[in-house]
Design an enzyme around this catalytic site. Structure first.
Site, PDB file in Angstrom:
ATOM      1  NE  ARG A   1      -1.134  -0.903   4.779  1.00  0.00           N
ATOM      2  CZ  ARG A   1      -1.368  -0.242   5.907  1.00  0.00           C
ATOM      3  NH1 ARG A   1      -2.056   0.871   5.897  1.00  0.00           N
ATOM      4  NH2 ARG A   1      -0.918  -0.687   7.058  1.00  0.00           N
TER       5      ARG A   1
ATOM      6  CB  SER B   1      -5.927   2.497   5.795  1.00  0.00           C
ATOM      7  OG  SER B   1      -6.067   2.588   7.188  1.00  0.00           O
TER       8      SER B   1
ATOM      9  CD  GLU C   1     -17.551   3.994   1.524  1.00  0.00           C
ATOM     10  OE1 GLU C   1     -18.795   4.096   1.584  1.00  0.00           O
ATOM     11  OE2 GLU C   1     -16.820   4.095   2.533  1.00  0.00           O
TER      12      GLU C   1
ATOM     13  CG  PHE D   1     -16.061  -0.311   2.866  1.00  0.00           C
ATOM     14  CD1 PHE D   1     -17.111  -1.065   3.350  1.00  0.00           C
ATOM     15  CD2 PHE D   1     -14.990  -0.049   3.696  1.00  0.00           C
ATOM     16  CE1 PHE D   1     -17.100  -1.544   4.655  1.00  0.00           C
ATOM     17  CE2 PHE D   1     -14.957  -0.525   4.996  1.00  0.00           C
ATOM     18  CZ  PHE D   1     -16.011  -1.276   5.479  1.00  0.00           C
TER      19      PHE D   1
ATOM     20  CG  ASP E   1     -10.819  -3.541  11.414  1.00  0.00           C
ATOM     21  OD1 ASP E   1     -10.970  -3.314  12.632  1.00  0.00           O
ATOM     22  OD2 ASP E   1     -10.196  -2.788  10.657  1.00  0.00           O
TER      23      ASP E   1
ATOM     24  NE  ARG F   1      -4.591  -2.695   8.275  1.00  0.00           N
ATOM     25  CZ  ARG F   1      -5.146  -1.481   8.231  1.00  0.00           C
ATOM     26  NH1 ARG F   1      -5.839  -1.128   7.154  1.00  0.00           N
ATOM     27  NH2 ARG F   1      -5.004  -0.633   9.212  1.00  0.00           N
TER      28      ARG F   1
END
Lengths: 311, 282
Positions: A8, A35, A56, A81, A115, A165
């Site tokens: 990322r 993020s 979004e 999302f 999460d 991530r």
């Protein structure tokens, strides 16, 4: 052991670099910029960075409007999302008219381990792959991520990139040119071919080491362009093999494995699929633990190789 | 602002012609969105034939103003205007919604010259317009973006996301027009999902609100001018209209949201529009 690097961060750095050289590039963010690392673009090009808030769907359609007016628009969010929440906007506003909107699905797969299931994307490849006109990319490492961002800018039309991530081993050196559609052999072998994407490629290479000591030789192919799938390369990598294994950090349904099975269609080669077995994710204290929970490990690949050889 | 009678007469004539063209696209045996297309026809006439910067010779002219039909199902009104402007050939009218035509059931920029975006899945057009307005501002362009929304469409949450964004980004180069005809696909908007108090809502979302009579040419033109002159925030015209306006058998009736016409209704509609044209010319 290969060095570990953040995909990322590589994404954000390349987006900022490309944006410095190409005034057409604009970036939209739905409050996850630190993020997704779109914040690196914001630092360099604040006037071409649009914070749209936690919205979004609006972000996707706004990007369509920017693309309709000559911009190359990158939209950013978590993969769940970016694809699921904004699916109809991507379908109607972006994919039907083939607009220059580039969708970054960050924290893809299980990589947002803490999460839990609402934030883990097991279906993003499926959602994007089914759309006509959409390109679907899954980089293997930080180096390929940068090459892909450049290719996405040059590509005329929509594209989706799913980004892990967590830091992943660097497996490519960037010396070879990248092009959309590219499929790369990472290791050669003579018994079974493993088609993998993203984090599963390095796990497949580990599996290859383990299998070698048992006298089984596997070819590992990095399928970082899931759509359009290079069916000729796919067929040639299958030549002389006794079986095919697919490995992905995504639902077993409608992802990489399904794409490959569709392409191999009438082939008589046995095929087995490693993926998340029709279930949502869960919270875990670290990424490795979660991957192990769903069998997305080198051992999992070894098992699938044995299965396909027994088939 | 005062408008010359010749200007108003020309626009009223175009409005009647647009309605006649809309009717021609829904001959007996076909189904079409008569109600919402004719309710917005006067606004469309004012936009394309007076207010907006339009270049029929080059639909991609970067200096053009953009019109996005967020209520994509009413695109028959836009098709009629594109035909009258010579952008789409008149021979396409009977081919609407057929395999051979360029006029699709909903706006398709790939197929139809002059269409600015793909819309039809409701609620997305205002967001698309926000993106266009941002890009135009980045480019230092003084082109404007016009967006037609339905009042029923306002129950889509994305409309209000777009409204918030236009406020946050201070996009005074957008004019939204709500075709406030009070009727949606299956009945009265107030009864189906009565969101009421439209002016208060848009005001609260940071928009400059202008209420107009959507069938009065002076009211429409003044509203559009006033919105264009307003700086620092986006403007919305709440255009009070009548669904099916001009066709006596369809006015105010949800049944003609998307319907087929009988031979008698079709003939009557033609007669009513011819009469209207004669009245304008008289």
């Amino acid at each position: 052991m290969s060095r570990m690097e953040s995909l990322r961060k590589a994404y954000g750095e390349q987006l900022a670099d490309s944006g410095a050289n190409d005034q057409r590039i604009v970036t939209l963010e739905a409050d996850l910029g630190k993020s997704t690392m779109s914040c690196l673009f914001q630092d360099k090009q604040p006037e071409r960075y649009f914070q749209v808030g936690i919205a979004e769907q609006n972000m996707a359609s706004i990007a369509a409007g920017l693309a309709l007016t000559g911009k190359v628009a990158f939209i950013n969010s978590f993969a769940v999302f970016a694809t699921g929440r904004a699916y109809d906007q991507i379908r109607s506003s972006i994919a039907i008219p083939r607009l220059n909107v580039k969708i970054c699905g960050s924290s893809a797969g299980l990589s947002d381990f803490g999460d839990g299931k609402t934030h883990q994307s097991i279906d993003d490849i499926a959602l994007m792959r089914v759309l006509p006109n959409m390109t679907v990319l899954s980089p293997v490492d930080a180096v390929e991520t940068k090459q892909m961002v450049e290719a996405m800018v040059d590509h005329d039309g929509p594209a989706y990139i799913r980004i892990n991530r967590n830091d992943l081993p660097v497996l490519t050196d960037g010396n070879e040119p990248y092009y959309i559609g590219k499929m790369s052999r990472m290791r050669d072998g003579k018994d079974v071919v493993v088609f993998a994407s993203g984090v599963m490629v390095s796990l497949a290479l580990e599996a290859a080491e383990q299998l070698e000591s048992h006298g089984i030789s596997i070819r590992v192919v990095n399928v970082s362009t899931i759509k359009p799938l290079d069916t000729k390369a796919l067929a040639s990598y299958c030549e002389g093999m006794k079986g095919v294994v697919t490995a992905e950090e995504h639902s077993i349904h409608c992802g990489l494995g399904s794409a490959i099975a569709e392409a191999l269609g009438s082939s008589r080669l046995p095929i087995t699929f490693l993926g998340i077995n029709d279930t949502f994710g869960t919270s875990a204290k670290n990424y490795d633990e979660l991957m192990e929970r769903y069998g997305l490990t080198s051992e999992g690949i070894v098992k699938k190789v044995h299965e396909v050889l027994e088939a | 602002m005062v408008y010359e009678e010749s200007v108003l007469k020309r626009l009223r004539r175009i409005s009647a012609q647009l309605r006649l063209d809309i009717l021609e696209m829904i001959p007996p045996g076909k189904v079409g969105h008569l109600g919402g297309s004719s309710s917005i026809a006067d606004v469309v006439a004012a936009l394309y034939f007076h207010h907006m910067r339009v270049n029929p010779k080059d639909v991609a002219d970067p200096k053009r103003d953009r019109l996005v039909f967020s209520k994509g199902h009413a695109v028959l009104a836009q098709y009629a205007a594109l035909v009258e402007l010579g952008i789409v050939d008149r021979s396409e009218l009977p081919k609407v919604k057929t395999l051979d035509g360029v006029l699709q059931g909903h706006p398709d920029m790939d197929k139809t010259p002059g269409i600015e975006a793909v819309t039809g899945s409701l609620g997305q057009g205002l967001s698309i317009s926000v993106g266009m307005a941002l890009a135009l501002r980045l480019d230092g362009s003084d082109s404007r973006v016009y967006t037609v929304c339905g009042d029923g469409e306002l129950s889509e949450g994305q409309i209000w996301e777009a409204a918030m964004a236009a406020d946050v980004f201070k996009l005074d180069n957008i004019t939204a027009i709500v075709d406030w005809n009070g009727i949606q696909a299956t009945g009265c908007t107030a009864e189906i999902f009565g969101i009421g108090k439209l002016a208060d809502k848009w005001n609260a979302f940071g928009w400059n609100v202008i209420e107009i009579d959507g069938h009065d040419m002076v009211s429409i033109l003044q509203g559009l001018e006033s919105a264009k002159a307003h700086k620092g925030q986006p403007s919305v015209l709440l255009a009070k209209t009548v669904k099916g306006k001009g066709f006596s058998f369809a006015e105010g009736k949800a049944a003609f949201h998307n319907a087929g016409l009988t031979d008698e209704q079709f003939a009557q509609g033609r007669e009513e529009m011819r009469k209207m044209l004669q009245e304008v010319d008289a």
